[in-house]
Design an enzyme around this catalytic site. Sequence first.
Site, PDB file in Angstrom:
ATOM      1  N   VAL A  21       0.881  -1.183  -0.011  1.00 18.00           N
ATOM      2  CA  VAL A  21      -0.109   0.068  -0.004  1.00 18.00           C
ATOM      3  C   VAL A  21       1.036   1.243   0.068  1.00 18.00           C
ATOM      4  O   VAL A  21       0.556   2.205  -0.759  1.00 18.00           O
ATOM      5  CB  VAL A  21      -0.955  -0.062   1.160  1.00 18.00           C
ATOM      6  CG1 VAL A  21      -1.710   1.243   1.364  1.00 18.00           C
ATOM      7  CG2 VAL A  21      -1.791  -1.411   1.261  1.00 18.00           C
ATOM      8  N   LYS A 110      -5.921  -1.872  10.699  1.00 14.86           N
ATOM      9  CA  LYS A 110      -7.202  -2.147  11.288  1.00 14.86           C
ATOM     10  C   LYS A 110      -6.708  -2.863  12.751  1.00 14.86           C
ATOM     11  O   LYS A 110      -7.551  -2.761  13.638  1.00 14.86           O
ATOM     12  CB  LYS A 110      -8.097  -2.808  10.664  1.00 14.86           C
ATOM     13  CG  LYS A 110      -7.547  -4.185   9.916  1.00 14.86           C
ATOM     14  CD  LYS A 110      -6.406  -3.662   8.788  1.00 14.86           C
ATOM     15  CE  LYS A 110      -6.859  -3.930   7.523  1.00 14.86           C
ATOM     16  NZ  LYS A 110      -6.144  -5.328   6.838  1.00 14.86           N
ATOM     17  N   GLU A 134      -9.673   5.448   7.151  1.00 18.91           N
ATOM     18  CA  GLU A 134     -10.918   4.974   5.991  1.00 18.91           C
ATOM     19  C   GLU A 134     -10.388   3.690   5.405  1.00 18.91           C
ATOM     20  O   GLU A 134     -10.977   2.912   5.235  1.00 18.91           O
ATOM     21  CB  GLU A 134     -10.969   6.079   4.969  1.00 18.91           C
ATOM     22  CG  GLU A 134     -11.821   5.435   3.997  1.00 18.91           C
ATOM     23  CD  GLU A 134     -13.402   5.232   4.584  1.00 18.91           C
ATOM     24  OE1 GLU A 134     -13.988   6.210   5.071  1.00 18.91           O
ATOM     25  OE2 GLU A 134     -13.927   4.016   4.789  1.00 18.91           O
ATOM     26  N   VAL A 137     -10.855  -0.516   6.971  1.00 17.46           N
ATOM     27  CA  VAL A 137     -11.967  -1.225   6.836  1.00 17.46           C
ATOM     28  C   VAL A 137     -12.548  -1.244   5.345  1.00 17.46           C
ATOM     29  O   VAL A 137     -12.758   0.110   4.607  1.00 17.46           O
ATOM     30  CB  VAL A 137     -13.116  -0.757   7.710  1.00 17.46           C
ATOM     31  CG1 VAL A 137     -14.291  -1.651   7.443  1.00 17.46           C
ATOM     32  CG2 VAL A 137     -12.689  -0.740   9.128  1.00 17.46           C
ATOM     33  N   ILE A 141     -13.262   0.955  -0.276  1.00 19.18           N
ATOM     34  CA  ILE A 141     -14.620   1.467  -0.203  1.00 19.18           C
ATOM     35  C   ILE A 141     -14.924   2.644   1.015  1.00 19.18           C
ATOM     36  O   ILE A 141     -14.429   2.426   2.176  1.00 19.18           O
ATOM     37  CB  ILE A 141     -15.502   0.251   0.275  1.00 19.18           C
ATOM     38  CG1 ILE A 141     -15.496  -0.820  -0.621  1.00 19.18           C
ATOM     39  CG2 ILE A 141     -17.015   0.750   0.341  1.00 19.18           C
ATOM     40  CD1 ILE A 141     -15.952  -2.312  -0.072  1.00 19.18           C
ATOM     41  N   GLU A 195      -2.468 -10.240   4.549  1.00 21.30           N
ATOM     42  CA  GLU A 195      -1.574  -9.710   5.785  1.00 21.30           C
ATOM     43  C   GLU A 195      -0.407 -10.138   5.480  1.00 21.30           C
ATOM     44  O   GLU A 195      -0.227 -11.200   5.081  1.00 21.30           O
ATOM     45  CB  GLU A 195      -2.340  -9.772   7.076  1.00 21.30           C
ATOM     46  CG  GLU A 195      -3.603  -8.931   7.078  1.00 21.30           C
ATOM     47  CD  GLU A 195      -3.526  -7.549   6.978  1.00 21.30           C
ATOM     48  OE1 GLU A 195      -4.117  -7.185   5.973  1.00 21.30           O
ATOM     49  OE2 GLU A 195      -3.134  -6.903   7.719  1.00 21.30           O
ATOM     50  N   LYS A 210     -12.023  -5.286  12.039  1.00 19.18           N
ATOM     51  CA  LYS A 210     -12.663  -4.284  11.100  1.00 19.18           C
ATOM     52  C   LYS A 210     -14.242  -4.299  11.646  1.00 19.18           C
ATOM     53  O   LYS A 210     -14.906  -3.315  11.812  1.00 19.18           O
ATOM     54  CB  LYS A 210     -12.945  -4.809   9.771  1.00 19.18           C
ATOM     55  CG  LYS A 210     -11.464  -4.571   8.833  1.00 19.18           C
ATOM     56  CD  LYS A 210     -11.245  -5.436   7.846  1.00 19.18           C
ATOM     57  CE  LYS A 210     -10.186  -5.252   6.912  1.00 19.18           C
ATOM     58  NZ  LYS A 210     -10.082  -6.223   5.692  1.00 19.18           N
ATOM     59  N   GLY A 307      -5.876  -4.777  -1.933  1.00 14.37           N
ATOM     60  CA  GLY A 307      -4.905  -4.335  -3.039  1.00 14.37           C
ATOM     61  C   GLY A 307      -4.250  -3.098  -2.843  1.00 14.37           C
ATOM     62  O   GLY A 307      -5.015  -2.339  -2.193  1.00 14.37           O
TER      63      GLY A 307
END
Length: 431
Positions: A21, A110, A134, A137, A141, A195, A210, A307
């Site tokens: 990420v 999370k 954001e 979770v 989205i 993970e 989450k 992703g």
Amino acid sequence: MGAVPSPLPPVKIALLGPGTVGSEVVRLLTQEAEDLAARVGAPLEIVGIHARDTSKDRGPHIPRELLTSDASALVAQADVVVELMGGIEPARTLILEAIAGGASVVTANKALVAAHGPELYEAADAANVDLYFEAAVAGAIPLVRPVRESLAGDHITRILGIVNGTTNYILDEMTRRGLDYDVALRQAQELGYAEADPTADVEGHDAAAKAAILASLAFHQRVALADVYCEGISAITADDVIAARETRQVIKLLAIAERTEGGVTVRVHPALVSEDHPLAGVHGAFNAVFIEAESAGGLMFYGQGAGGTPTASAVLGDIVSVARHKAIGGKGPRESNYAAHEVLPMDAALTRYSVRMAVEDRPGVLAAVAAVFQKHDVGIEIVRQVPGQTHAGLILSTYAAPERDLRATVEELRASDAVAEVKSVLRIEGE
Ligand SMILES: NC(=O)C1=CN([C@@H]2O[C@H](COP(=O)(O)OP(=O)(O)OC[C@H]3O[C@@H](n4cnc5c(N)ncnc54)[C@H](O)[C@@H]3O)[C@@H](O)[C@H]2O)C=CC1
Ligand SMILES: N[C@@H](CC=O)C(=O)O
Ligand code: NA
């Protein structure tokens, strides 16, 4: 002509963890710098990237000169710290250092927010800085903001959905392509969904984290990770997938948070979902979450749950928000934990079971099995006979009943001499 306002000084960004990420966040911060500056009202400047190994070449988007192994020194010079390392420590300590130094924090972690959210929220509040998560979770989205802000004036009563992309990818590959569990897991790891330790995904801990975060936001109280019933998918077999298909169902790992008169229950477990339900059409690493609220009614959120690039979208959205607050003032919402609904154990949850078993092939077996359900006051909705080699096969679906009664029924079936083997027990959701 009026004086041209002097441009605001850059907002200094420190990034911790240039991985799946993090590397995408750096790429987008660099490639989209002009648009992001226009949206924030000030330039965003990456002042450093903390990595364990600063000698490793990390591709064209991670300039070697920005890499540093000294996280504390980096954090001390930033206006916004973006934590994308994962794990509890040193992420927790570095985030607290950042907050103490007056920096706002954006994280996708999370596991950390579920385990130490209250401590982090209180520190951010005391320091009057933002803590945004954001991406923690349901990946790309927008779900945290709608629950924390858009639905702040409503009463959320139920959240049900798929919030882990890795396990959805695995179950979907097993269902649609007959892929072996281990092969599907390896592919999910290669695609950057899982993970660092994929046990967190497949044993349900990631989804449970989450669920705890969502339930805390939705019910305006602290729901700890320990309050979440957690069961993963590692025991799901190819036979379970085939049997589900024969009854026009698919297996999904679901997170379910419910608020009733009696209190709040939060649970994560595999469940049978009808092929006609929208959740059955959630493929790959996509997530989908249904929210029921008293005034809004039913809402559905859908998108990529995992992703590097999709997740980076959510991280960037948070960076723009907190950087704007740094540049022109303002602050995001604080934690809301005024409520005190009783958090109930899984035993109190109302669920439905599908019990697949091999029974002795002799008269009276069906009556003996039915008597066990009746003894525990569990109604049988559907009985299906399925072919079996050495024994007759039965699949019994129940009506809703308290989890404690359903579990007692299964335990007695296992001990019954009418039952050769209880092959699988799966809850039924999303009819
Ligand atoms: N991969 C995904 O689809 C999503 C990931 N997340 C979360 O984002 C965070 C990062 O996830 P990924 O990028 O997938 O993980 P990753 O394992 O690809 O990247 C983590 C990076 O942090 C570095 N790192 C880890 N521990 C460190 C330490 N103690 N000191 C210095 N550097 C350290 C690693 O070397 C790596 O560069 C995690 O909290 C994860 O739960 C959230 C949503 C989606
Ligand atoms: N491992 C997680 C990553 C996103 O949160 C998942 O598979 O959903
Ligand atoms: Na999200």
